[in-house]
Design an enzyme around this catalytic site. Structure first.
Site, PDB file in Angstrom:
ATOM      1  N   SER A  69      46.558  29.424  46.615  1.00 60.76           N
ATOM      2  CA  SER A  69      46.546  30.765  47.256  1.00 60.76           C
ATOM      3  C   SER A  69      45.251  31.371  47.571  1.00 60.76           C
ATOM      4  O   SER A  69      45.383  32.604  48.056  1.00 60.76           O
ATOM      5  CB  SER A  69      47.337  31.911  46.054  1.00 60.76           C
ATOM      6  OG  SER A  69      46.567  32.118  45.177  1.00 60.76           O
TER       7      SER A  69
ATOM      8  N   LYS B  77      41.833  35.991  42.381  1.00 60.39           N
ATOM      9  CA  LYS B  77      42.304  36.924  43.599  1.00 60.39           C
ATOM     10  C   LYS B  77      41.024  37.397  43.960  1.00 60.39           C
ATOM     11  O   LYS B  77      39.900  37.600  43.440  1.00 60.39           O
ATOM     12  CB  LYS B  77      43.126  38.169  43.048  1.00 60.39           C
ATOM     13  CG  LYS B  77      44.735  37.731  42.694  1.00 60.39           C
ATOM     14  CD  LYS B  77      45.512  37.579  43.816  1.00 60.39           C
ATOM     15  CE  LYS B  77      46.785  36.870  43.317  1.00 60.39           C
ATOM     16  NZ  LYS B  77      47.199  35.410  43.724  1.00 60.39           N
TER      17      LYS B  77
END
Lengths: 139, 417
Positions: free
Chosen positions: A58, A95
């Site tokens: 991701s 993230k």
């Protein structure tokens, strides 16, 4: 009890200056500097720094790939644009912190942003200060 | 002024550092060999789990209530403890590491009021190590201990309790039963209770001359400390151990002399390592072997053995430990535990050879130094005596051990990307 483990170990790469037998001094002697210490270079807060392993794809747009070694510094104050480790649903996740839109974004178009809660200190576990890629094999 | 920083449910908190899913949940940590619960989170305490309760008795209840169970992972706890101390060093110049989860410091005034100072330390340790701590501050170590206890028990204090004046001191002492005062054990507190001394406050007002007859000088010092007169100073350099013990339960009870010999050899070798670390030689060794006290055929045997000369040589210490334990061994018992203690040890610098024996030779010193440095570099147990065995059937039971998150490259926490 207070034993320090690998995170504190240093490898000093020696920096030689050659002494010539003829007695002629090395022209480099005056320019000697300390050896480069990768550990010191990457880690500013040893007791607040942890290593973690990246798992998943991701974050590939930010250059973090599956199996990379991430250096997490918990002492740094997270700022807009930092790559962070967050506790999401009880799981540690990597993230990018987007404080302007109050969200966490991934580096892969197939993952949608996650809105930040009121008190984002609650979920930010640390700032990723560096990531290390192995170009030969996983040690 | 002294500040005591004490980690909350330390071992359980360590297990939660890399497991945010477990924060605020019931977590317990078992003793060596998964025997009984030695640490538990607040939530586990609330479920009525008591310390030192045998695990087999409560494993079903744990599973039913969603309690997370861990075998003790001292490698992780040691590393977390070192990090807590490192973090606190920024806040104080004088530091005493009192135990794995307690640190005394002398407060510095540059950080604002004492309350602010306490909160800053607490927040820094939480942010950087993810270990929750409580802070107690007072004019003596004994009072700081009590303040720390109050900091954790009284919600409005928000984990920092400062005792600065007489009113606060009396308020605190009146709240604490005498048995909870540092250095007052269960036996002493029963005796004090029978004399009408029930609270810490009662003890602080007691007549020392009267008590002197019945109790040791230690209690007198405690009374002074409760009254704000400091008798115990920071011990920044930990005192060297006067005895070194290494004892452990076997993973499973065993009748096999071979397994007992292996286990004991490994304990002996560990003790020798500790001995070298503090630069001492051993002269006398205590060796014991026992079954569980609950077994029908129960036995405890021990012996003291004199080493041929003061030494720190693993090979000699292991050899004598094996000799001793094989003499202690009897057939027909299911042994549970063995151990060795180096009970008479001397500083290497003060050892002289006698006329009959030269003492440990330089070659031994060198061999031990090489072994230690190899094991430091390549990990524990890289070089070991053959006596310890390779396949350790007697090794500890650790069925619920968490990864060595911070000390092994192959056990690092995983982060979802």
């Amino acid at each position: 009890m207070t034993k320090f483990y690998p995170i504190y170990t240093r490898l000093q790469l020696p920096f030689f200056s050659y002494r010539l037998r003829a007695g002629f001094p090395s022209p480099a002697d005056d320019y000697l500097e300390n050896a480069l210490d990768l550990h010191k270079h990457l880690i500013t807060h040893p007791s607040a720094t942890y290593y973690v392993r990246a798992q998943g794809d991701s974050m590939i747009n930010f250059g973090i790939f599956d199996g990379d070694l991430l250096v997490v510094d918990r002492a740094l104050q997270p700022v807009h644009g930092d790559v962070v480790v967050a506790a999401l649903n009880g799981e540690l996740a990597c993230k990018v912190l987007d404080l302007k839109h109050r969200q966490l974004i991934s580096g892969n178009d197939s993952f949608s942003p996650i809105p930040l809660p009121e008190d984002c200190d609650l979920i930010i576990e640390g700032v990723i200060s560096a990531s290390i890629r192995y170009h030969r094999c996983l040690p | 002024m002294f500040a005591l920083i004490d980690c909350n449910s330390f071992y359980a908190s360590c297990e939660q550092v890399f497991r945010p899913d477990l924060r605020g949940k019931p977590v317990i940590v078992l003793s060596n060999n998964d025997g009984c619960a030695i640490a538990m989170s607040k939530e586990a305490k609330a479920l009525g789990i008591k310390p030192f309760e045998p695990y087999f008795k409560m494993s079903a209840a744990c599973a039913a209530n969603g309690v997370q169970v861990f075998s003790s992972n001292y490698t992780l706890y040691g590393d977390m403890s070192a990090r807590v101390v490192q973090t606190l060093r920024r806040y104080a110049a004088d530091i005493e590491v009192y135990s794995i989860d307690e640190v005394f410091v002398r407060p510095l005034s540059i950080f604002g009021t004492l309350q602010e100072y306490g909160q800053q330390m607490r927040q820094a340790v939480w942010k950087e190590v993810r270990i929750p701590v409580g802070v107690g501050m007072a004019s003596t170590k004994t009072l700081a201990k009590l303040a720390n206890r109050a900091a954790k028990k009284i919600n409005s204090l928000n984990y920092v309790c400062v005792v600065e004046n007489e009113i606060q001191r009396e308020w605190l002492l009146k709240k604490v039963p005498v048995g909870d005062v540092w250095g007052v054990g269960r036996r002493i507190s029963a005796k004090l209770n029978s004399m009408g001394i029930v609270s810490a406050y009662d003890l602080s007002r007691a007549n020392t001359k009267h008590l002197r007859k019945n109790f040791s000088v230690v209690l007198e010092r405690t009374i002074e400390e409760l009254n704000g007169i400091s008798c115990l100073d920071l011990e920044e350099i930990p005192p060297q151990k006067k005895q070194i013990y290494c004892t452990r339960s076997f993973g499973e009870k065993t009748e096999s002399l071979d397994e007992i010999l292996q286990a004991t050899s490994s304990y002996a070798s560990r003790a020798a390592e500790k001995l070298r670390k503090q630069n001492h030689y051993a002269k006398t060794m205590h060796v014991f072997l026992q079954t569980s006290a609950y077994d029908e055929k129960s036995i405890l045997k021990n012996t003291t053995i004199q080493l041929p000369y003061p030494t720190d040589d693993t090979r000699i210490i292991v050899k004598y430990a094996r000799f001793a334990v094989s003499k202690l061994y009897e057939e027909g018992y299911r042994f549970q535990k063995s151990g060795i203690g180096l009970i008479e040890i001397v500083d290497k610098r003060f050892v002289q050879g006698d006329i009959f024996h030269q003492g440990q030779n330089e070659k031994s010193d060198l061999v031990m130094r090489v072994i230690d440095s190899i094991n430091r570099k390549y990990g524990k147990g890289t070089v070991l005596t053959a006596a310890e065995g390779v396949e350790k059937r007697w090794a500890m039971k650790q069925e619920h051990k968490s990864p060595a998150y911070t000390t092994r490259w192959d056990e690092l926490p995983r982060v979802r990307c």
